[in-house]
Design an enzyme around this catalytic site. Structure first.
Site, PDB file in Angstrom:
ATOM      1  N   SER A   1       0.670  -1.230   0.004  1.00 36.86           N
ATOM      2  CA  SER A   1       0.089  -0.001   0.100  1.00 36.86           C
ATOM      3  C   SER A   1       0.785   1.302  -0.066  1.00 36.86           C
ATOM      4  CB  SER A   1      -0.963  -0.017   1.130  1.00 36.86           C
ATOM      5  OG  SER A   1      -0.248   0.211   2.355  1.00 36.86           O
TER       6      SER A   1
ATOM      7  N   MET B   1      10.554  -6.536   4.135  1.00 41.03           N
ATOM      8  CA  MET B   1      10.706  -7.170   5.269  1.00 41.03           C
ATOM      9  C   MET B   1      12.129  -8.102   5.264  1.00 41.03           C
ATOM     10  SD  MET B   1       8.334  -6.158   6.663  1.00 41.03           S
ATOM     11  CE  MET B   1       8.056  -6.929   8.266  1.00 41.03           C
TER      12      MET B   1
ATOM     13  N   LEU C   1      18.948  -5.733   5.951  1.00 40.68           N
ATOM     14  CA  LEU C   1      20.057  -5.559   4.899  1.00 40.68           C
ATOM     15  C   LEU C   1      21.248  -5.344   5.643  1.00 40.68           C
ATOM     16  CD1 LEU C   1      18.099  -2.915   3.005  1.00 40.68           C
ATOM     17  CD2 LEU C   1      18.592  -5.085   2.096  1.00 40.68           C
TER      18      LEU C   1
ATOM     19  N   ASN D   1      13.726   4.238   4.351  1.00 36.81           N
ATOM     20  CA  ASN D   1      12.824   3.270   4.863  1.00 36.81           C
ATOM     21  C   ASN D   1      11.707   3.983   5.486  1.00 36.81           C
ATOM     22  OD1 ASN D   1      11.886   0.662   5.705  1.00 36.81           O
ATOM     23  ND2 ASN D   1      12.559   1.044   7.624  1.00 36.81           N
TER      24      ASN D   1
ATOM     25  N   HIS E   1       8.880   3.062   8.641  1.00 37.22           N
ATOM     26  CA  HIS E   1       8.761   2.002   9.745  1.00 37.22           C
ATOM     27  C   HIS E   1       7.565   2.630  10.506  1.00 37.22           C
ATOM     28  CE1 HIS E   1       9.816  -0.719  12.904  1.00 37.22           C
ATOM     29  NE2 HIS E   1       9.501   0.011  13.810  1.00 37.22           N
TER      30      HIS E   1
ATOM     31  N   ASP F   1      15.980  -0.480  11.936  1.00 33.92           N
ATOM     32  CA  ASP F   1      14.937   0.720  12.205  1.00 33.92           C
ATOM     33  C   ASP F   1      15.703   1.904  12.581  1.00 33.92           C
ATOM     34  OD1 ASP F   1      13.070  -1.014  10.857  1.00 33.92           O
ATOM     35  OD2 ASP F   1      12.713  -2.056  12.900  1.00 33.92           O
TER      36      ASP F   1
HETATM   37  C1  GRF Z   1       3.890  -0.807   6.677  1.00 36.74           C
HETATM   38  O1  GRF Z   1       3.288  -0.434   7.752  1.00 36.74           O
HETATM   39  C2  GRF Z   1       5.273  -0.141   6.897  1.00 36.74           C
HETATM   40  O2  GRF Z   1       5.460   1.085   7.443  1.00 36.74           O
HETATM   41  C3  GRF Z   1       6.121  -1.530   7.297  1.00 36.74           C
HETATM   42  O3  GRF Z   1       5.430  -2.389   6.661  1.00 36.74           O
HETATM   43  C4  GRF Z   1       3.985  -2.299   6.414  1.00 36.74           C
HETATM   44  C5  GRF Z   1       3.855  -2.363   4.988  1.00 36.74           C
HETATM   45  O4  GRF Z   1       2.702  -2.142   4.494  1.00 36.74           O
HETATM   46  N1  GRF Z   1       7.471  -1.118   6.904  1.00 36.74           N
HETATM   47  P1  GRF Z   1       2.386  -1.992   2.883  1.00 36.74           P
HETATM   48  O5  GRF Z   1       3.028  -3.447   2.166  1.00 36.74           O
HETATM   49  O6  GRF Z   1       3.092  -0.893   2.359  1.00 36.74           O
HETATM   50  O7  GRF Z   1       0.877  -2.007   2.630  1.00 36.74           O
END
Ligand code: GRF
Length: 241
Positions: A40, A117, A120, A134, A136, A172
């Site tokens: 998303s 996910m 790195l 990134n 987070h 993070d």
């Molecule tokens: C998000 O909450 C982002 O902050 C985290 O993982 C989630 C990914 O959601 N790193 P999407 O795949 O962008 O919908």
């Protein structure tokens, strides 16, 4: 542990910013988005890039999971996509080398992790230093790692949110470009809170990407981010309840 530092830079040191004069003004920044799932944030970035006046394009979306839903959406949009599955590599170094090899042909000015996910390696982070960003789902430095929404509820914080930051070899962690915050409600579940945080993520990440693309973001010697023009760097969503 000593904090790893990023070299002092401004976004104008990015490769696409090297040509002088009119070419520089016209240069569009190239973004490569790394995802692992739903996508998303990727979608918010793609849609923002398409808005009039945006000086950036999404050159490619690369996923660490071939079955990521976001990959399918990107493909339907006509964006170049690729999967580099961590399952195909014996260790992090080999996976990161393959990932870097997949990214490089797109010559990105910035590599944006959008729900990517995988942790790195320092080598990968160094290779894209100053160009690797990134998002987070917490107000860093609170709650690095997983299950941030459950942690926020369990800890009893009244405010939670998201952070867009430059990546360092620490998980993070890194210079903060923008944050977004939402209230934590008395009857919140991790899912409800995640949904609220996601709304502010979709505001914060495109804003950060635009500042980067406009060459307004720099990193000072003290590792703090500066954004030329001093736009508000905190997005807030209030509860509708
Ligand atoms: C998000 O909450 C982002 O902050 C985290 O993982 C989630 C990914 O959601 N790193 P999407 O795949 O962008 O919908």
């Amino acid at each position: 542990m000593e904090c790893p530092i990023l070299p002092e830079f401004s976004a104008d040191s990015s490769p696409a910013a090297q040509p002088a004069g009119a070419a520089l003004a016209a240069a569009r920044r190239r973004l490569v988005l790394l995802i692992s799932g739903r996508g998303s944030n990727m979608r918010a970035l793609v849609e923002a890039c398409r808005a009039e006046g945006w000086p950036a394009d999404v050159a490619a979306v690369i996923s660490s999971r071939p079955d990521a839903a976001g990959l399918e959406w990107a493909r339907e949009q006509g964006i170049a996509t690729q999967a580099v599955s961590h399952k195909d590599y014996p260790n992090r170094e080999a996976f990161d080398a393959a990932l870097a090899a997949a990214i490089e042909p797109y010559q990105p000015d910035y590599v944006l992790l959008a729900g990517f996910m995988r942790v790195l390696t320092p080598g990968f982070v160094a290779r894209f230093a100053g160009r690797l960003v990134n998002i987070h789902p917490s107000l860093l430095p609170a709650f690095p790692g997983l299950h941030t929404h459950a942690q926020a509820i369990a800890t009893g914080v009244r405010v939670h949110g998201c952070t867009v930051h430059f990546v360092t070899p620490l998980l993070d962690h890194g210079p903060i470009i923008v944050q977004g915050c939402v209230p934590v409600l008395a009857d919140d579940t991790p899912e409800a809170l995640a949904q609220r945080v996601l709304q502010v993520e979709h505001l914060a990440y495109p804003a950060a990407a635009r500042w980067l693309a406009e060459g307004r973001v720099s990193l000072a010697a003290d590792q703090r981010v500066d954004v030329a023009g001093n736009p508000p760097r905190l997005f807030m969503i209030e509860s509708s309840r």
